[in-house]
Motif scaffolding. Structure first.
Motif, PDB file in Angstrom:
ATOM      1  N   VAL A   1       0.901  -1.079   0.027  1.00  0.00           N
ATOM      2  CA  VAL A   1       0.098   0.123   0.170  1.00  0.00           C
ATOM      3  C   VAL A   1       0.802   1.158  -0.085  1.00  0.00           C
ATOM      4  CG1 VAL A   1      -1.812   1.359   1.194  1.00  0.00           C
ATOM      5  CG2 VAL A   1      -1.942  -1.161   1.172  1.00  0.00           C
ATOM      6  N   ALA A   2       2.150   1.287   0.891  1.00  0.00           N
ATOM      7  CA  ALA A   2       2.756   2.438   0.693  1.00  0.00           C
ATOM      8  C   ALA A   2       3.492   2.511  -0.449  1.00  0.00           C
ATOM      9  CB  ALA A   2       3.855   2.221   1.949  1.00  0.00           C
ATOM     10  N   VAL A   3       3.895   1.614  -1.095  1.00  0.00           N
ATOM     11  CA  VAL A   3       4.445   1.738  -2.490  1.00  0.00           C
ATOM     12  C   VAL A   3       3.498   2.211  -3.526  1.00  0.00           C
ATOM     13  CG1 VAL A   3       5.439   0.594  -4.351  1.00  0.00           C
ATOM     14  CG2 VAL A   3       6.269  -0.249  -2.180  1.00  0.00           C
ATOM     15  N   SER A   4       2.354   1.845  -3.479  1.00  0.00           N
ATOM     16  CA  SER A   4       1.328   2.543  -4.282  1.00  0.00           C
ATOM     17  C   SER A   4       1.202   3.915  -4.039  1.00  0.00           C
ATOM     18  CB  SER A   4       0.173   1.568  -4.189  1.00  0.00           C
ATOM     19  OG  SER A   4      -1.045   2.383  -4.615  1.00  0.00           O
ATOM     20  N   PHE A   5       1.063   4.031  -2.533  1.00  0.00           N
ATOM     21  CA  PHE A   5       0.731   5.750  -2.383  1.00  0.00           C
ATOM     22  C   PHE A   5       2.044   6.390  -2.995  1.00  0.00           C
ATOM     23  CE2 PHE A   5      -0.053   8.539   1.573  1.00  0.00           C
ATOM     24  CZ  PHE A   5      -0.751   9.166   0.828  1.00  0.00           C
ATOM     25  N   LEU A   6       3.263   5.853  -2.600  1.00  0.00           N
ATOM     26  CA  LEU A   6       4.392   6.607  -3.117  1.00  0.00           C
ATOM     27  C   LEU A   6       4.573   6.721  -4.690  1.00  0.00           C
ATOM     28  CD1 LEU A   6       7.229   7.962  -2.561  1.00  0.00           C
ATOM     29  CD2 LEU A   6       7.915   5.426  -2.533  1.00  0.00           C
TER      30      LEU A   6
ATOM     31  N   GLU B   1       1.999   6.970  -6.699  1.00  0.00           N
ATOM     32  CA  GLU B   1       0.942   7.787  -7.070  1.00  0.00           C
ATOM     33  C   GLU B   1       1.476   9.301  -6.862  1.00  0.00           C
ATOM     34  OE1 GLU B   1      -2.578   6.470  -5.124  1.00  0.00           O
ATOM     35  OE2 GLU B   1      -2.431   4.460  -6.395  1.00  0.00           O
TER      36      GLU B   1
ATOM     37  N   PHE C   1      -7.322   7.992  -1.203  1.00  0.00           N
ATOM     38  CA  PHE C   1      -6.026   8.729  -0.771  1.00  0.00           C
ATOM     39  C   PHE C   1      -6.538   9.148   0.487  1.00  0.00           C
ATOM     40  CE2 PHE C   1      -2.900  11.146  -3.158  1.00  0.00           C
ATOM     41  CZ  PHE C   1      -2.665  10.224  -4.031  1.00  0.00           C
TER      42      PHE C   1
ATOM     43  N   TYR D   1      -5.440   5.982   2.754  1.00  0.00           N
ATOM     44  CA  TYR D   1      -3.928   5.772   2.663  1.00  0.00           C
ATOM     45  C   TYR D   1      -3.316   6.902   3.902  1.00  0.00           C
ATOM     46  CZ  TYR D   1      -4.467   3.453  -1.713  1.00  0.00           C
ATOM     47  OH  TYR D   1      -4.787   2.583  -2.944  1.00  0.00           O
TER      48      TYR D   1
ATOM     49  N   SER E   1       4.905   9.589   1.946  1.00  0.00           N
ATOM     50  CA  SER E   1       4.699   8.316   1.724  1.00  0.00           C
ATOM     51  C   SER E   1       5.875   7.802   1.592  1.00  0.00           C
ATOM     52  CB  SER E   1       4.076   8.109   0.038  1.00  0.00           C
ATOM     53  OG  SER E   1       4.474   9.026  -0.741  1.00  0.00           O
TER      54      SER E   1
ATOM     55  N   LEU F   1       6.662   6.982   5.324  1.00  0.00           N
ATOM     56  CA  LEU F   1       5.913   5.828   5.472  1.00  0.00           C
ATOM     57  C   LEU F   1       6.633   4.478   5.065  1.00  0.00           C
ATOM     58  CD1 LEU F   1       3.390   4.162   6.490  1.00  0.00           C
ATOM     59  CD2 LEU F   1       2.296   4.949   4.346  1.00  0.00           C
ATOM     60  N   LEU F   2       6.990   4.524   3.889  1.00  0.00           N
ATOM     61  CA  LEU F   2       7.621   3.245   3.352  1.00  0.00           C
ATOM     62  C   LEU F   2       8.845   2.822   4.279  1.00  0.00           C
ATOM     63  CD1 LEU F   2       7.237   1.048   1.272  1.00  0.00           C
ATOM     64  CD2 LEU F   2       8.740   2.369  -0.189  1.00  0.00           C
TER      65      LEU F   2
ATOM     66  N   ILE G   1       7.916   1.444   7.562  1.00  0.00           N
ATOM     67  CA  ILE G   1       7.569   0.181   7.450  1.00  0.00           C
ATOM     68  C   ILE G   1       8.753  -0.804   7.293  1.00  0.00           C
ATOM     69  CG2 ILE G   1       6.340  -1.578   5.927  1.00  0.00           C
ATOM     70  CD1 ILE G   1       4.356   0.775   5.387  1.00  0.00           C
TER      71      ILE G   1
END
Lengths: 297, 367
Positions: free
Chosen positions: A102-107, A109, B253, B256, B313, B316-317, B320
């Motif tokens: 999900v984080a990769v997707s968010f990034l 985008e 969005f 997220y 983001s 966030l990554l 994680i």
């Protein structure tokens, strides 16, 4: 509804389905091996469309150079994502892996919005894909048979790889049990990376077809087709490549037909796929061709 | 032991009183812009705390927050808007008669919004909570998108994609932080109860929990509905704060962002959710200038729209991948912890001044 009109809609449905099918295959491949819904798959589709756009429109490359190049670069992106965001999380609870996706997707985008700008861009459409073809009373543009052919050829190629090559055998083994496969001497990390490369390449092909079909691209364009392709994969039985192919075409045709037969529902078209998903998960979670899988701790 | 409990109670009451004084001060002295940020902090706190309940404590990855917030927001907006405002909004198609003339006070409107959101969560939770992790995520995300599509199409109820404008600005810091505190209190009491232990058991091992007699579905559902209720309330607060909503506000969005805030604060730490939500909201405002062009002496630096979300983001990554427990992990704020830390700091500072530290008054093993 006349017969020719029906076939007209069918052709539209098939051309949409080819798209879903290509994207769904990548979803299903990754899921089959890692049991991960690669949430960023839809955004890989978007990146491919932009790379193709920059190749064809900015650097004025001919399409036969720009498109394969975009597919190649996107495959590389898939490998990078796997290496950077998924491999470090092998062995942790799967839900962590999904959070990372999900984080990769968010990034992707957000990067898309910054790098490519949020404004939609017109995608240059190769002229030979725009010719109307008359089949009886039905008019289809030449894009449709090309899209279907691309989907079928790539599908055939993938089946060949999975069932006739050594890497494919390793992939099938991985989907049964990663650890044991590793103990048998397979370089699991390498095979997983190859699977991501192939899956992303297929997504890229889907992305380019998507960009040609709706000749406008924007940084969020991959999200909805991505979700729908995932639904197509579930419909066919997730983890099953042939199932994903069939599910993709079925979903595409169904979406078009619903609107064709019930025009008053046109506004709800986007909700249709999700409704299918929820009904499917309720009544037949294994999809059309999936096998029942024992609950693993 | 007893004295420390009494002491902690007193400290809590004092802290709450101090916070109320701060809220009163802010509400009377701050300008609209800063108040809006303070209110948003509370709304995001509710979002994060409720997401933490369903994901952090119960282990159910639901991506439906945006949809439930949309339900609460629209319900509260439609119930609180004046008939004239509605008439002005619905110029394409008239609003349905049922909603045309209602104008409710804020509290019942918020509660109705929360209740509707909880009912919607029952609707999707019933099929979806039987699913494993990532399937649940996709199903709830799909549901949230269904809600959005419905809201775009229900022209006569929601005004479609035009959205609603001129929603009364009922939300002030008392409402928003009041709701946030109630949410934190309820969720905290829940997760500390025997139900909370059952929820954690479900999270850590469903099979084992079931074997011990925990009814999986009932517990998941309870957490899910409670969480959705407060999300609905927060949606209502948000609508009456930003005063203009349309279905686009509630795209994935938003979900997220909530996931990001909660993960960064620390799964299973309400303190973490609160701190992360406030930090997120404040930093988003502090960093606003990087998205608009500005001049640095002779240098002209063009703004980069969307850059803040890229930073967020990326962060966030990284969290994680490399720092999975986030800011607080599973730890919660406690007075004992705070006082011990202060005592340690005090000793270190006195140590710096070259004096021998006083004989340790803190429990052994604290070093």
């Amino acid at each position: 509804m006349t017969v020719s009109l029906f076939f007209q809609h069918l052709a539209n449905g098939i051309s949409l389905g080819a798209l879903y099918a290509l994207i769904a295959i990548g979803y299903t491949m990754v899921y089959g091996i890692l049991r991960l819904i690669n949430f960023a798959h839809g955004d890989i589709v978007m990146v491919a469309a932009y790379v193709a756009f920059y190749g064809a429109a900015m650097y004025a490359l001919p399409w036969w150079l720009a498109f394969p190049l975009a597919i190649l670069l996107t495959a590389g992106l898939g490998m990078i994502i796997e290496r950077a965001a998924y491999r470090p999380l092998r062995g942790v609870p799967r839900i962590q892996l999904f959070t990372s996706a999900v984080a990769v997707s968010f990034l992707l985008e957000n990067l898309g919005i910054v790098v490519f700008s949020g404004r939609p861009k017109a995608f240059p459409r190769p002229a030979f894909l725009d010719k109307p073809l008359h089949v009886g009373d039905v008019i289809i543009i030449s894009y449709t048979p090309v899209a279907v052919a691309v989907a079928l050829i790539l599908f055939g190629g993938l089946l060949y790889i999975v069932h006739r090559t050594k890497v494919g055998m390793a992939m099938r083994a991985l989907s049964k049990d990663i650890e044991t496969t590793g103990l048998m001497g397979v370089d699991t990390d390498r095979v997983i990376m190859i699977a991501f490369a192939i899956g992303s390449a297929l997504a890229a092909a889907g992305g380019i077809l998507l960009a040609i079909k709706f000749p406008q691209i924007n940084p969020l364009m991959g999200v909805v087709p991505g979700l729908k392709a995932f639904i197509a994969a579930v419909l066919g039985g997730i983890g099953n490549i042939t199932g994903a192919m069939i599910g993709g075409f079925l979903l595409g045709i169904a979406e078009i037909m619903i609107v064709a037969f019930f025009p008053q529902l046109a506004g709800y078209r986007d909700a249709f796929a999700y409704t299918i998903l929820i009904a499917l998960l309720l009544f037949r979670p294994t999809g059309l061709m999936g096998e029942v899988e024992p609950e693993k701790a | 032991m007893r004295t420390s409990i009494t002491r902690n109670r007193i400290l809590t009451v004092l802290a709450l009183a101090g916070f109320v004084v701060f809220l009163v001060y802010a509400q009377t002295n701050w300008d609209a812009y800063r108040l809006r940020i303070l209110n948003l902090c509370a709304v995001y706190t509710i979002f994060a705390v409720t997401f933490n309940l369903i994901y952090g404590y119960t282990g159910q990855f639901s991506l439906g927050h945006a949809g439930f917030a949309a339900i609460g927001a629209y319900a509260a907006a439609l119930l609180t808007m004046s008939p004239e405002q509605k008439a002005a909004n619905f110029f394409l198609a008239p609003i349905i008669p049922l909603l045309r003339d209602v104008e409710w006070p804020f509290l019942p409107a918020l509660l109705v919004g929360g209740t509707l959101a909880a009912l919607a969560s029952l609707l999707i939770g019933w099929p979806a909570l039987r699913l494993r992790g990532d399937y649940l995520a996709i199903a709830t995300l799909g549901f949230s998108e269904i809600i959005r599509v419905l809201f775009v199409n229900w022209q006569r109820i929601t005004n479609g994609s035009l959205g609603l404008k001129g929603i009364p600005d009922h939300t002030n810091v008392y409402w928003s932080w009041g709701a946030a505190l109630v949410t934190i209190f309820v969720v905290k009491r829940l997760v500390d109860s025997s139900y909370g232990r059952a929820l954690r058991a479900v999270r850590d091992d469903e099979v084992a929990a079931q074997a011990l007699g925990v009814r999986l579905f009932t517990h998941k559902m309870m957490a899910f509905m409670l969480s959705s209720f407060f999300v609905g309330v927060a949606g209502g607060l948000m609508a009456n704060l930003i005063s203009t909503i349309d279905p686009k506000v509630f795209m994935f969005f938003l979900t997220y962002q909530i996931v990001g805030i909660t993960v960064m604060g620390g799964m299973s730490s309400l303190t973490g959710s609160l701190v992360a939500a406030v930090l997120y909201t404040v930093f988003l405002e502090v960093l606003r200038p990087i998205e608009s062009p500005f001049d640095l002496g002779p240098l002209h630096i063009p703004g980069i729209p969307g850059m803040r979300m890229v930073l967020f983001s990326t962060l966030l990554l990284l969290v994680i991948l490399f720092y999975r427990q986030g800011l607080f992990g599973q730890r919660e704020f406690s007075w004992d912890g705070l006082l011990n830390t202060l005592a340690r700091l005090h000793r270190r500072v006195t140590g710096l001044w070259g004096r021998t530290p006083p004989p340790s008054t803190v429990e052994k093993g604290e070093q």
